[in-house]
Design an enzyme around this catalytic site. Structure first.
Site, mmCIF file in Angstrom:
data_model
loop_
_atom_site.group_PDB
_atom_site.id
_atom_site.type_symbol
_atom_site.label_atom_id
_atom_site.label_comp_id
_atom_site.label_asym_id
_atom_site.label_seq_id
_atom_site.Cartn_x
_atom_site.Cartn_y
_atom_site.Cartn_z
ATOM 1 C CG HIS A 58 48.952 49.337 -23.876
ATOM 2 N ND1 HIS A 58 47.995 48.386 -23.647
ATOM 3 C CD2 HIS A 58 50.128 48.671 -23.936
ATOM 4 C CE1 HIS A 58 48.563 47.202 -23.564
ATOM 5 N NE2 HIS A 58 49.871 47.342 -23.743
HETATM 6 C C1 UD1 Z 1 55.200 48.244 -22.522
HETATM 7 C C2 UD1 Z 1 55.511 46.886 -23.121
HETATM 8 C C3 UD1 Z 1 54.224 46.210 -23.567
HETATM 9 C C4 UD1 Z 1 53.231 46.147 -22.437
HETATM 10 C C5 UD1 Z 1 53.046 47.528 -21.831
HETATM 11 C C6 UD1 Z 1 52.201 47.403 -20.600
HETATM 12 C C7 UD1 Z 1 57.660 46.692 -24.275
HETATM 13 C C8 UD1 Z 1 58.323 46.612 -25.586
HETATM 14 N N1 UD1 Z 1 56.349 47.018 -24.288
HETATM 15 O O1 UD1 Z 1 54.596 49.036 -23.529
HETATM 16 O O2 UD1 Z 1 54.511 44.886 -23.983
HETATM 17 O O3 UD1 Z 1 52.016 45.686 -22.945
HETATM 18 O O4 UD1 Z 1 54.311 48.066 -21.451
HETATM 19 O O5 UD1 Z 1 51.623 48.603 -20.222
HETATM 20 O O6 UD1 Z 1 58.267 46.463 -23.256
HETATM 21 N N2 UD1 Z 1 55.037 56.302 -20.172
HETATM 22 C C9 UD1 Z 1 54.860 57.271 -19.208
HETATM 23 N N3 UD1 Z 1 54.818 56.850 -17.907
HETATM 24 C C10 UD1 Z 1 54.966 55.562 -17.521
HETATM 25 C C11 UD1 Z 1 55.152 54.608 -18.513
HETATM 26 C C12 UD1 Z 1 55.190 54.986 -19.833
HETATM 27 O O7 UD1 Z 1 54.750 58.450 -19.503
HETATM 28 O O8 UD1 Z 1 54.924 55.275 -16.321
HETATM 29 C C13 UD1 Z 1 55.066 56.746 -21.585
HETATM 30 C C14 UD1 Z 1 56.465 57.181 -21.997
HETATM 31 O O9 UD1 Z 1 56.326 58.240 -22.879
HETATM 32 C C15 UD1 Z 1 56.961 55.996 -22.779
HETATM 33 C C16 UD1 Z 1 55.674 55.453 -23.395
HETATM 34 O O10 UD1 Z 1 54.686 55.678 -22.414
HETATM 35 O O11 UD1 Z 1 57.932 56.352 -23.723
HETATM 36 C C17 UD1 Z 1 55.721 54.001 -23.740
HETATM 37 O O12 UD1 Z 1 56.190 53.231 -22.644
HETATM 38 P P1 UD1 Z 1 56.947 51.838 -22.908
HETATM 39 O O13 UD1 Z 1 57.216 51.180 -21.614
HETATM 40 O O14 UD1 Z 1 58.083 52.048 -23.862
HETATM 41 O O15 UD1 Z 1 55.901 51.042 -23.744
HETATM 42 P P2 UD1 Z 1 54.443 50.587 -23.372
HETATM 43 O O16 UD1 Z 1 53.542 51.000 -24.464
HETATM 44 O O17 UD1 Z 1 54.105 50.983 -21.988
HETATM 45 N N1 UDP Z 2 45.705 47.511 -15.645
HETATM 46 C C1 UDP Z 2 45.537 48.327 -14.532
HETATM 47 N N2 UDP Z 2 45.137 49.609 -14.735
HETATM 48 C C2 UDP Z 2 44.865 50.120 -15.961
HETATM 49 C C3 UDP Z 2 45.039 49.264 -17.087
HETATM 50 C C4 UDP Z 2 45.463 47.974 -16.893
HETATM 51 O O1 UDP Z 2 45.751 47.901 -13.407
HETATM 52 O O2 UDP Z 2 44.520 51.307 -16.056
HETATM 53 C C5 UDP Z 2 46.161 46.136 -15.421
HETATM 54 C C6 UDP Z 2 45.236 45.073 -15.942
HETATM 55 O O3 UDP Z 2 44.228 44.788 -15.007
HETATM 56 C C7 UDP Z 2 46.177 43.911 -16.190
HETATM 57 C C8 UDP Z 2 47.469 44.589 -16.580
HETATM 58 O O4 UDP Z 2 47.354 45.947 -16.151
HETATM 59 O O5 UDP Z 2 46.399 43.188 -14.987
HETATM 60 C C9 UDP Z 2 47.669 44.538 -18.057
HETATM 61 O O6 UDP Z 2 48.720 45.350 -18.406
HETATM 62 P P1 UDP Z 2 48.804 46.138 -19.780
HETATM 63 O O7 UDP Z 2 47.478 46.177 -20.430
HETATM 64 O O8 UDP Z 2 49.459 47.421 -19.484
HETATM 65 O O9 UDP Z 2 49.849 45.259 -20.584
HETATM 66 P P2 UDP Z 2 49.784 43.877 -21.367
HETATM 67 O O10 UDP Z 2 49.037 42.886 -20.549
HETATM 68 O O11 UDP Z 2 49.152 44.143 -22.694
HETATM 69 O O12 UDP Z 2 51.218 43.524 -21.555
#
Ligand code: UD1
Ligand code: UDP
Length: 372
Positions: free
Chosen positions: A211
């Site tokens: 991601h």
């Molecule tokens: C964010 C965090 C990252 C974390 C990750 C966990 C920041 C800068 N990044 O990254 O540190 O590891 O969350 O998962 O805060 N989207 C959807 N539905 C959702 C959520 C996201 O469609 O419920 C899509 C949207 O298009 C959005 C994109 O994902 O623009 C990215 O989401 P965003 O929260 O900006 O960044 P993450 O990659 O999720």
């Molecule tokens: N996770 C989850 N479902 C998924 C992917 C991840 O429940 O499909 C959980 C995972 O077990 C962990 C957390 O999400 O507890 C990690 O979050 P993510 O990888 O989104 O972000 P990061 O830790 O890199 O910030």
């Protein structure tokens, strides 16, 4: 004593769960202890947000903000800041708990700091020492605004000490994600469904997550990783619960269907299903901070693929995790193959005893009581 817990993204919810459990426990003794949950709206899909509140029995957020997420980080964070501030002004919490390193973490801390509300940062002190990474910026800035800094490991604590934070502000109680895992692992074994639904067999699949923007910003970069996984899938099933960011990118480039033919791509799954897949996978391949640690807790070897070094460097030092900078599909495939045939033995656990959340809340209470 009123606490405000700010959450917004998937890892924030998972880390908040044991903190809420601890608060509820202390409420029996401290009748004046109250809290509210403020959700920034950063993650909003049911399987990126609601599922965690349901499965981990986190009370529904008292406030759910509506923020435009399809925009730049600055605008997201700015919108959150404006809306968080309004709630904090009306609620007047005694302390704001900001967790992790997401934009919600930063916005929560910044809103509190501007109002003079003390901040507790849970997961403080982690560093990649990489200014180009949003998460690193969020961590460093949040640490600097915080009154109490809860480092999950000795590495985090030492980073803070080296950077000159006062020792009295730093606490090292362990990783709240370990607490969460201990709390939910047995429940997951009994109730999780995806392992059975996909008819997976123990140690006969590789679990992948993907991601990070750094791995998905360009289609060329994403293809290095995904093509290596396609090659891996010729030897062993590859299961990939796909983050919406990555799904959207693949669809945009008409690559989604191609990869679905070769890999077991599924929608993001709940925490309980994730714990079970992490436990039964032969190998975890991830760019996630949380998943790399959970692989360790579940005793499954792990590859962390990213350009920068992990902030959980104990995992590498313990010989548990391999770091790979994805340069070509051949190199990435080779590393996966090597890790599939290695059998590391796990030594020690540098992330505490599973009581980090309880000790954190205890410290916050004693800090607030001392002030009154
Ligand atoms: C964010 C965090 C990252 C974390 C990750 C966990 C920041 C800068 N990044 O990254 O540190 O590891 O969350 O998962 O805060 N989207 C959807 N539905 C959702 C959520 C996201 O469609 O419920 C899509 C949207 O298009 C959005 C994109 O994902 O623009 C990215 O989401 P965003 O929260 O900006 O960044 P993450 O990659 O999720
Ligand atoms: N996770 C989850 N479902 C998924 C992917 C991840 O429940 O499909 C959980 C995972 O077990 C962990 C957390 O999400 O507890 C990690 O979050 P993510 O990888 O989104 O972000 P990061 O830790 O890199 O910030």
């Amino acid at each position: 004593m009123k606490l405000c817990i700010v959450v917004g993204a998937r890892p924030n919810f998972i880390k908040a769960a044991p903190l809420v459990t601890a608060i509820k426990k202390f409420q029996k003794k401290h009748k004046d202890l109250t809290y509210f949950i403020l959700h920034t709206g950063q993650h909003f899909d049911v399987n990126m947000s609601d599922v965690f509140f349901d499965e981990m029995k986190i009370p529904r957020p008292d406030y759910q903000l509506d923020v435009d997420m399809g925009t730049t980080h600055g605008k997201q964070t700015g919108e959150m800041l404006i809306k968080l501030e309004e709630v904090m002004i009306s609620e007047q919490p005694d302390m704001v708990i900001s967790i992790g390193d997401t934009n919600s973490t930063l916005a929560g801390a910044l809103a509190a700091a501007k109002l003079g509300i003390p901040i507790a940062h849970v997961e403080a002190g982690l560093r990649m020492y990489a200014k180009h990474l949003a998460e690193d910026v969020n961590r460093v800035v949040t640490d600097h605004m915080s009154t109490l800094l809860f480092a999950p490991s000795a590495v985090g604590r030492k980073n803070l000490e080296r950077e000159g934070f006062p020792k009295s502000a730093i606490c090292q109680y362990g990783d709240v994600m370990y607490d969460a895992l201990l709390q939910f692992d047995k429940i997951a074994d009994k109730t999780a469904k995806v392992f059975k639904e996909l008819k997976l067999k123990k140690k006969e699949f590789v679990l992948v997550t993907m991601h990070r923007i750094e791995n998905t910003y360009s289609v060329e970069r994403a293809r290095i990783i995904l093509d290596a996984l396609v090659d891996t899938a010729k030897d062993i099933q590859v299961v990939l619960p796909l983050h919406p960011r990555t799904r959207n990118m693949l669809k945009e480039h008409s690559l989604y269907d191609y990869y679905c033919e070769h890999l077991t791509i599924i929608d993001p799954i709940g925490y309980l299903d994730m714990l079970v897949l992490e436990k039964h996978a032969k190998l975890v391949v991830t760019d996630s901070g949380g998943v790399q640690k959970e692989a360790f807790y579940q005793k499954t070897p792990c590859i962390f693929y990213f350009d920068d070094k992990t902030s959980w460097k104990e995992l590498v030092e313990l010989g548990w995790m391999t770091e790979v900078v994805p340069k070509s599909k051949e190199q990435m495939y080779k590393q996966i193959k090597k890790a599939l045939h290695a059998g590391p033995g796990r030594k020690g656990n540098p992330y505490g005893k599973g009581d980090a959340a309880e000790l954190t809340i205890k410290k916050i209470i004693s800090h607030l009581k001392g002030k009154k």
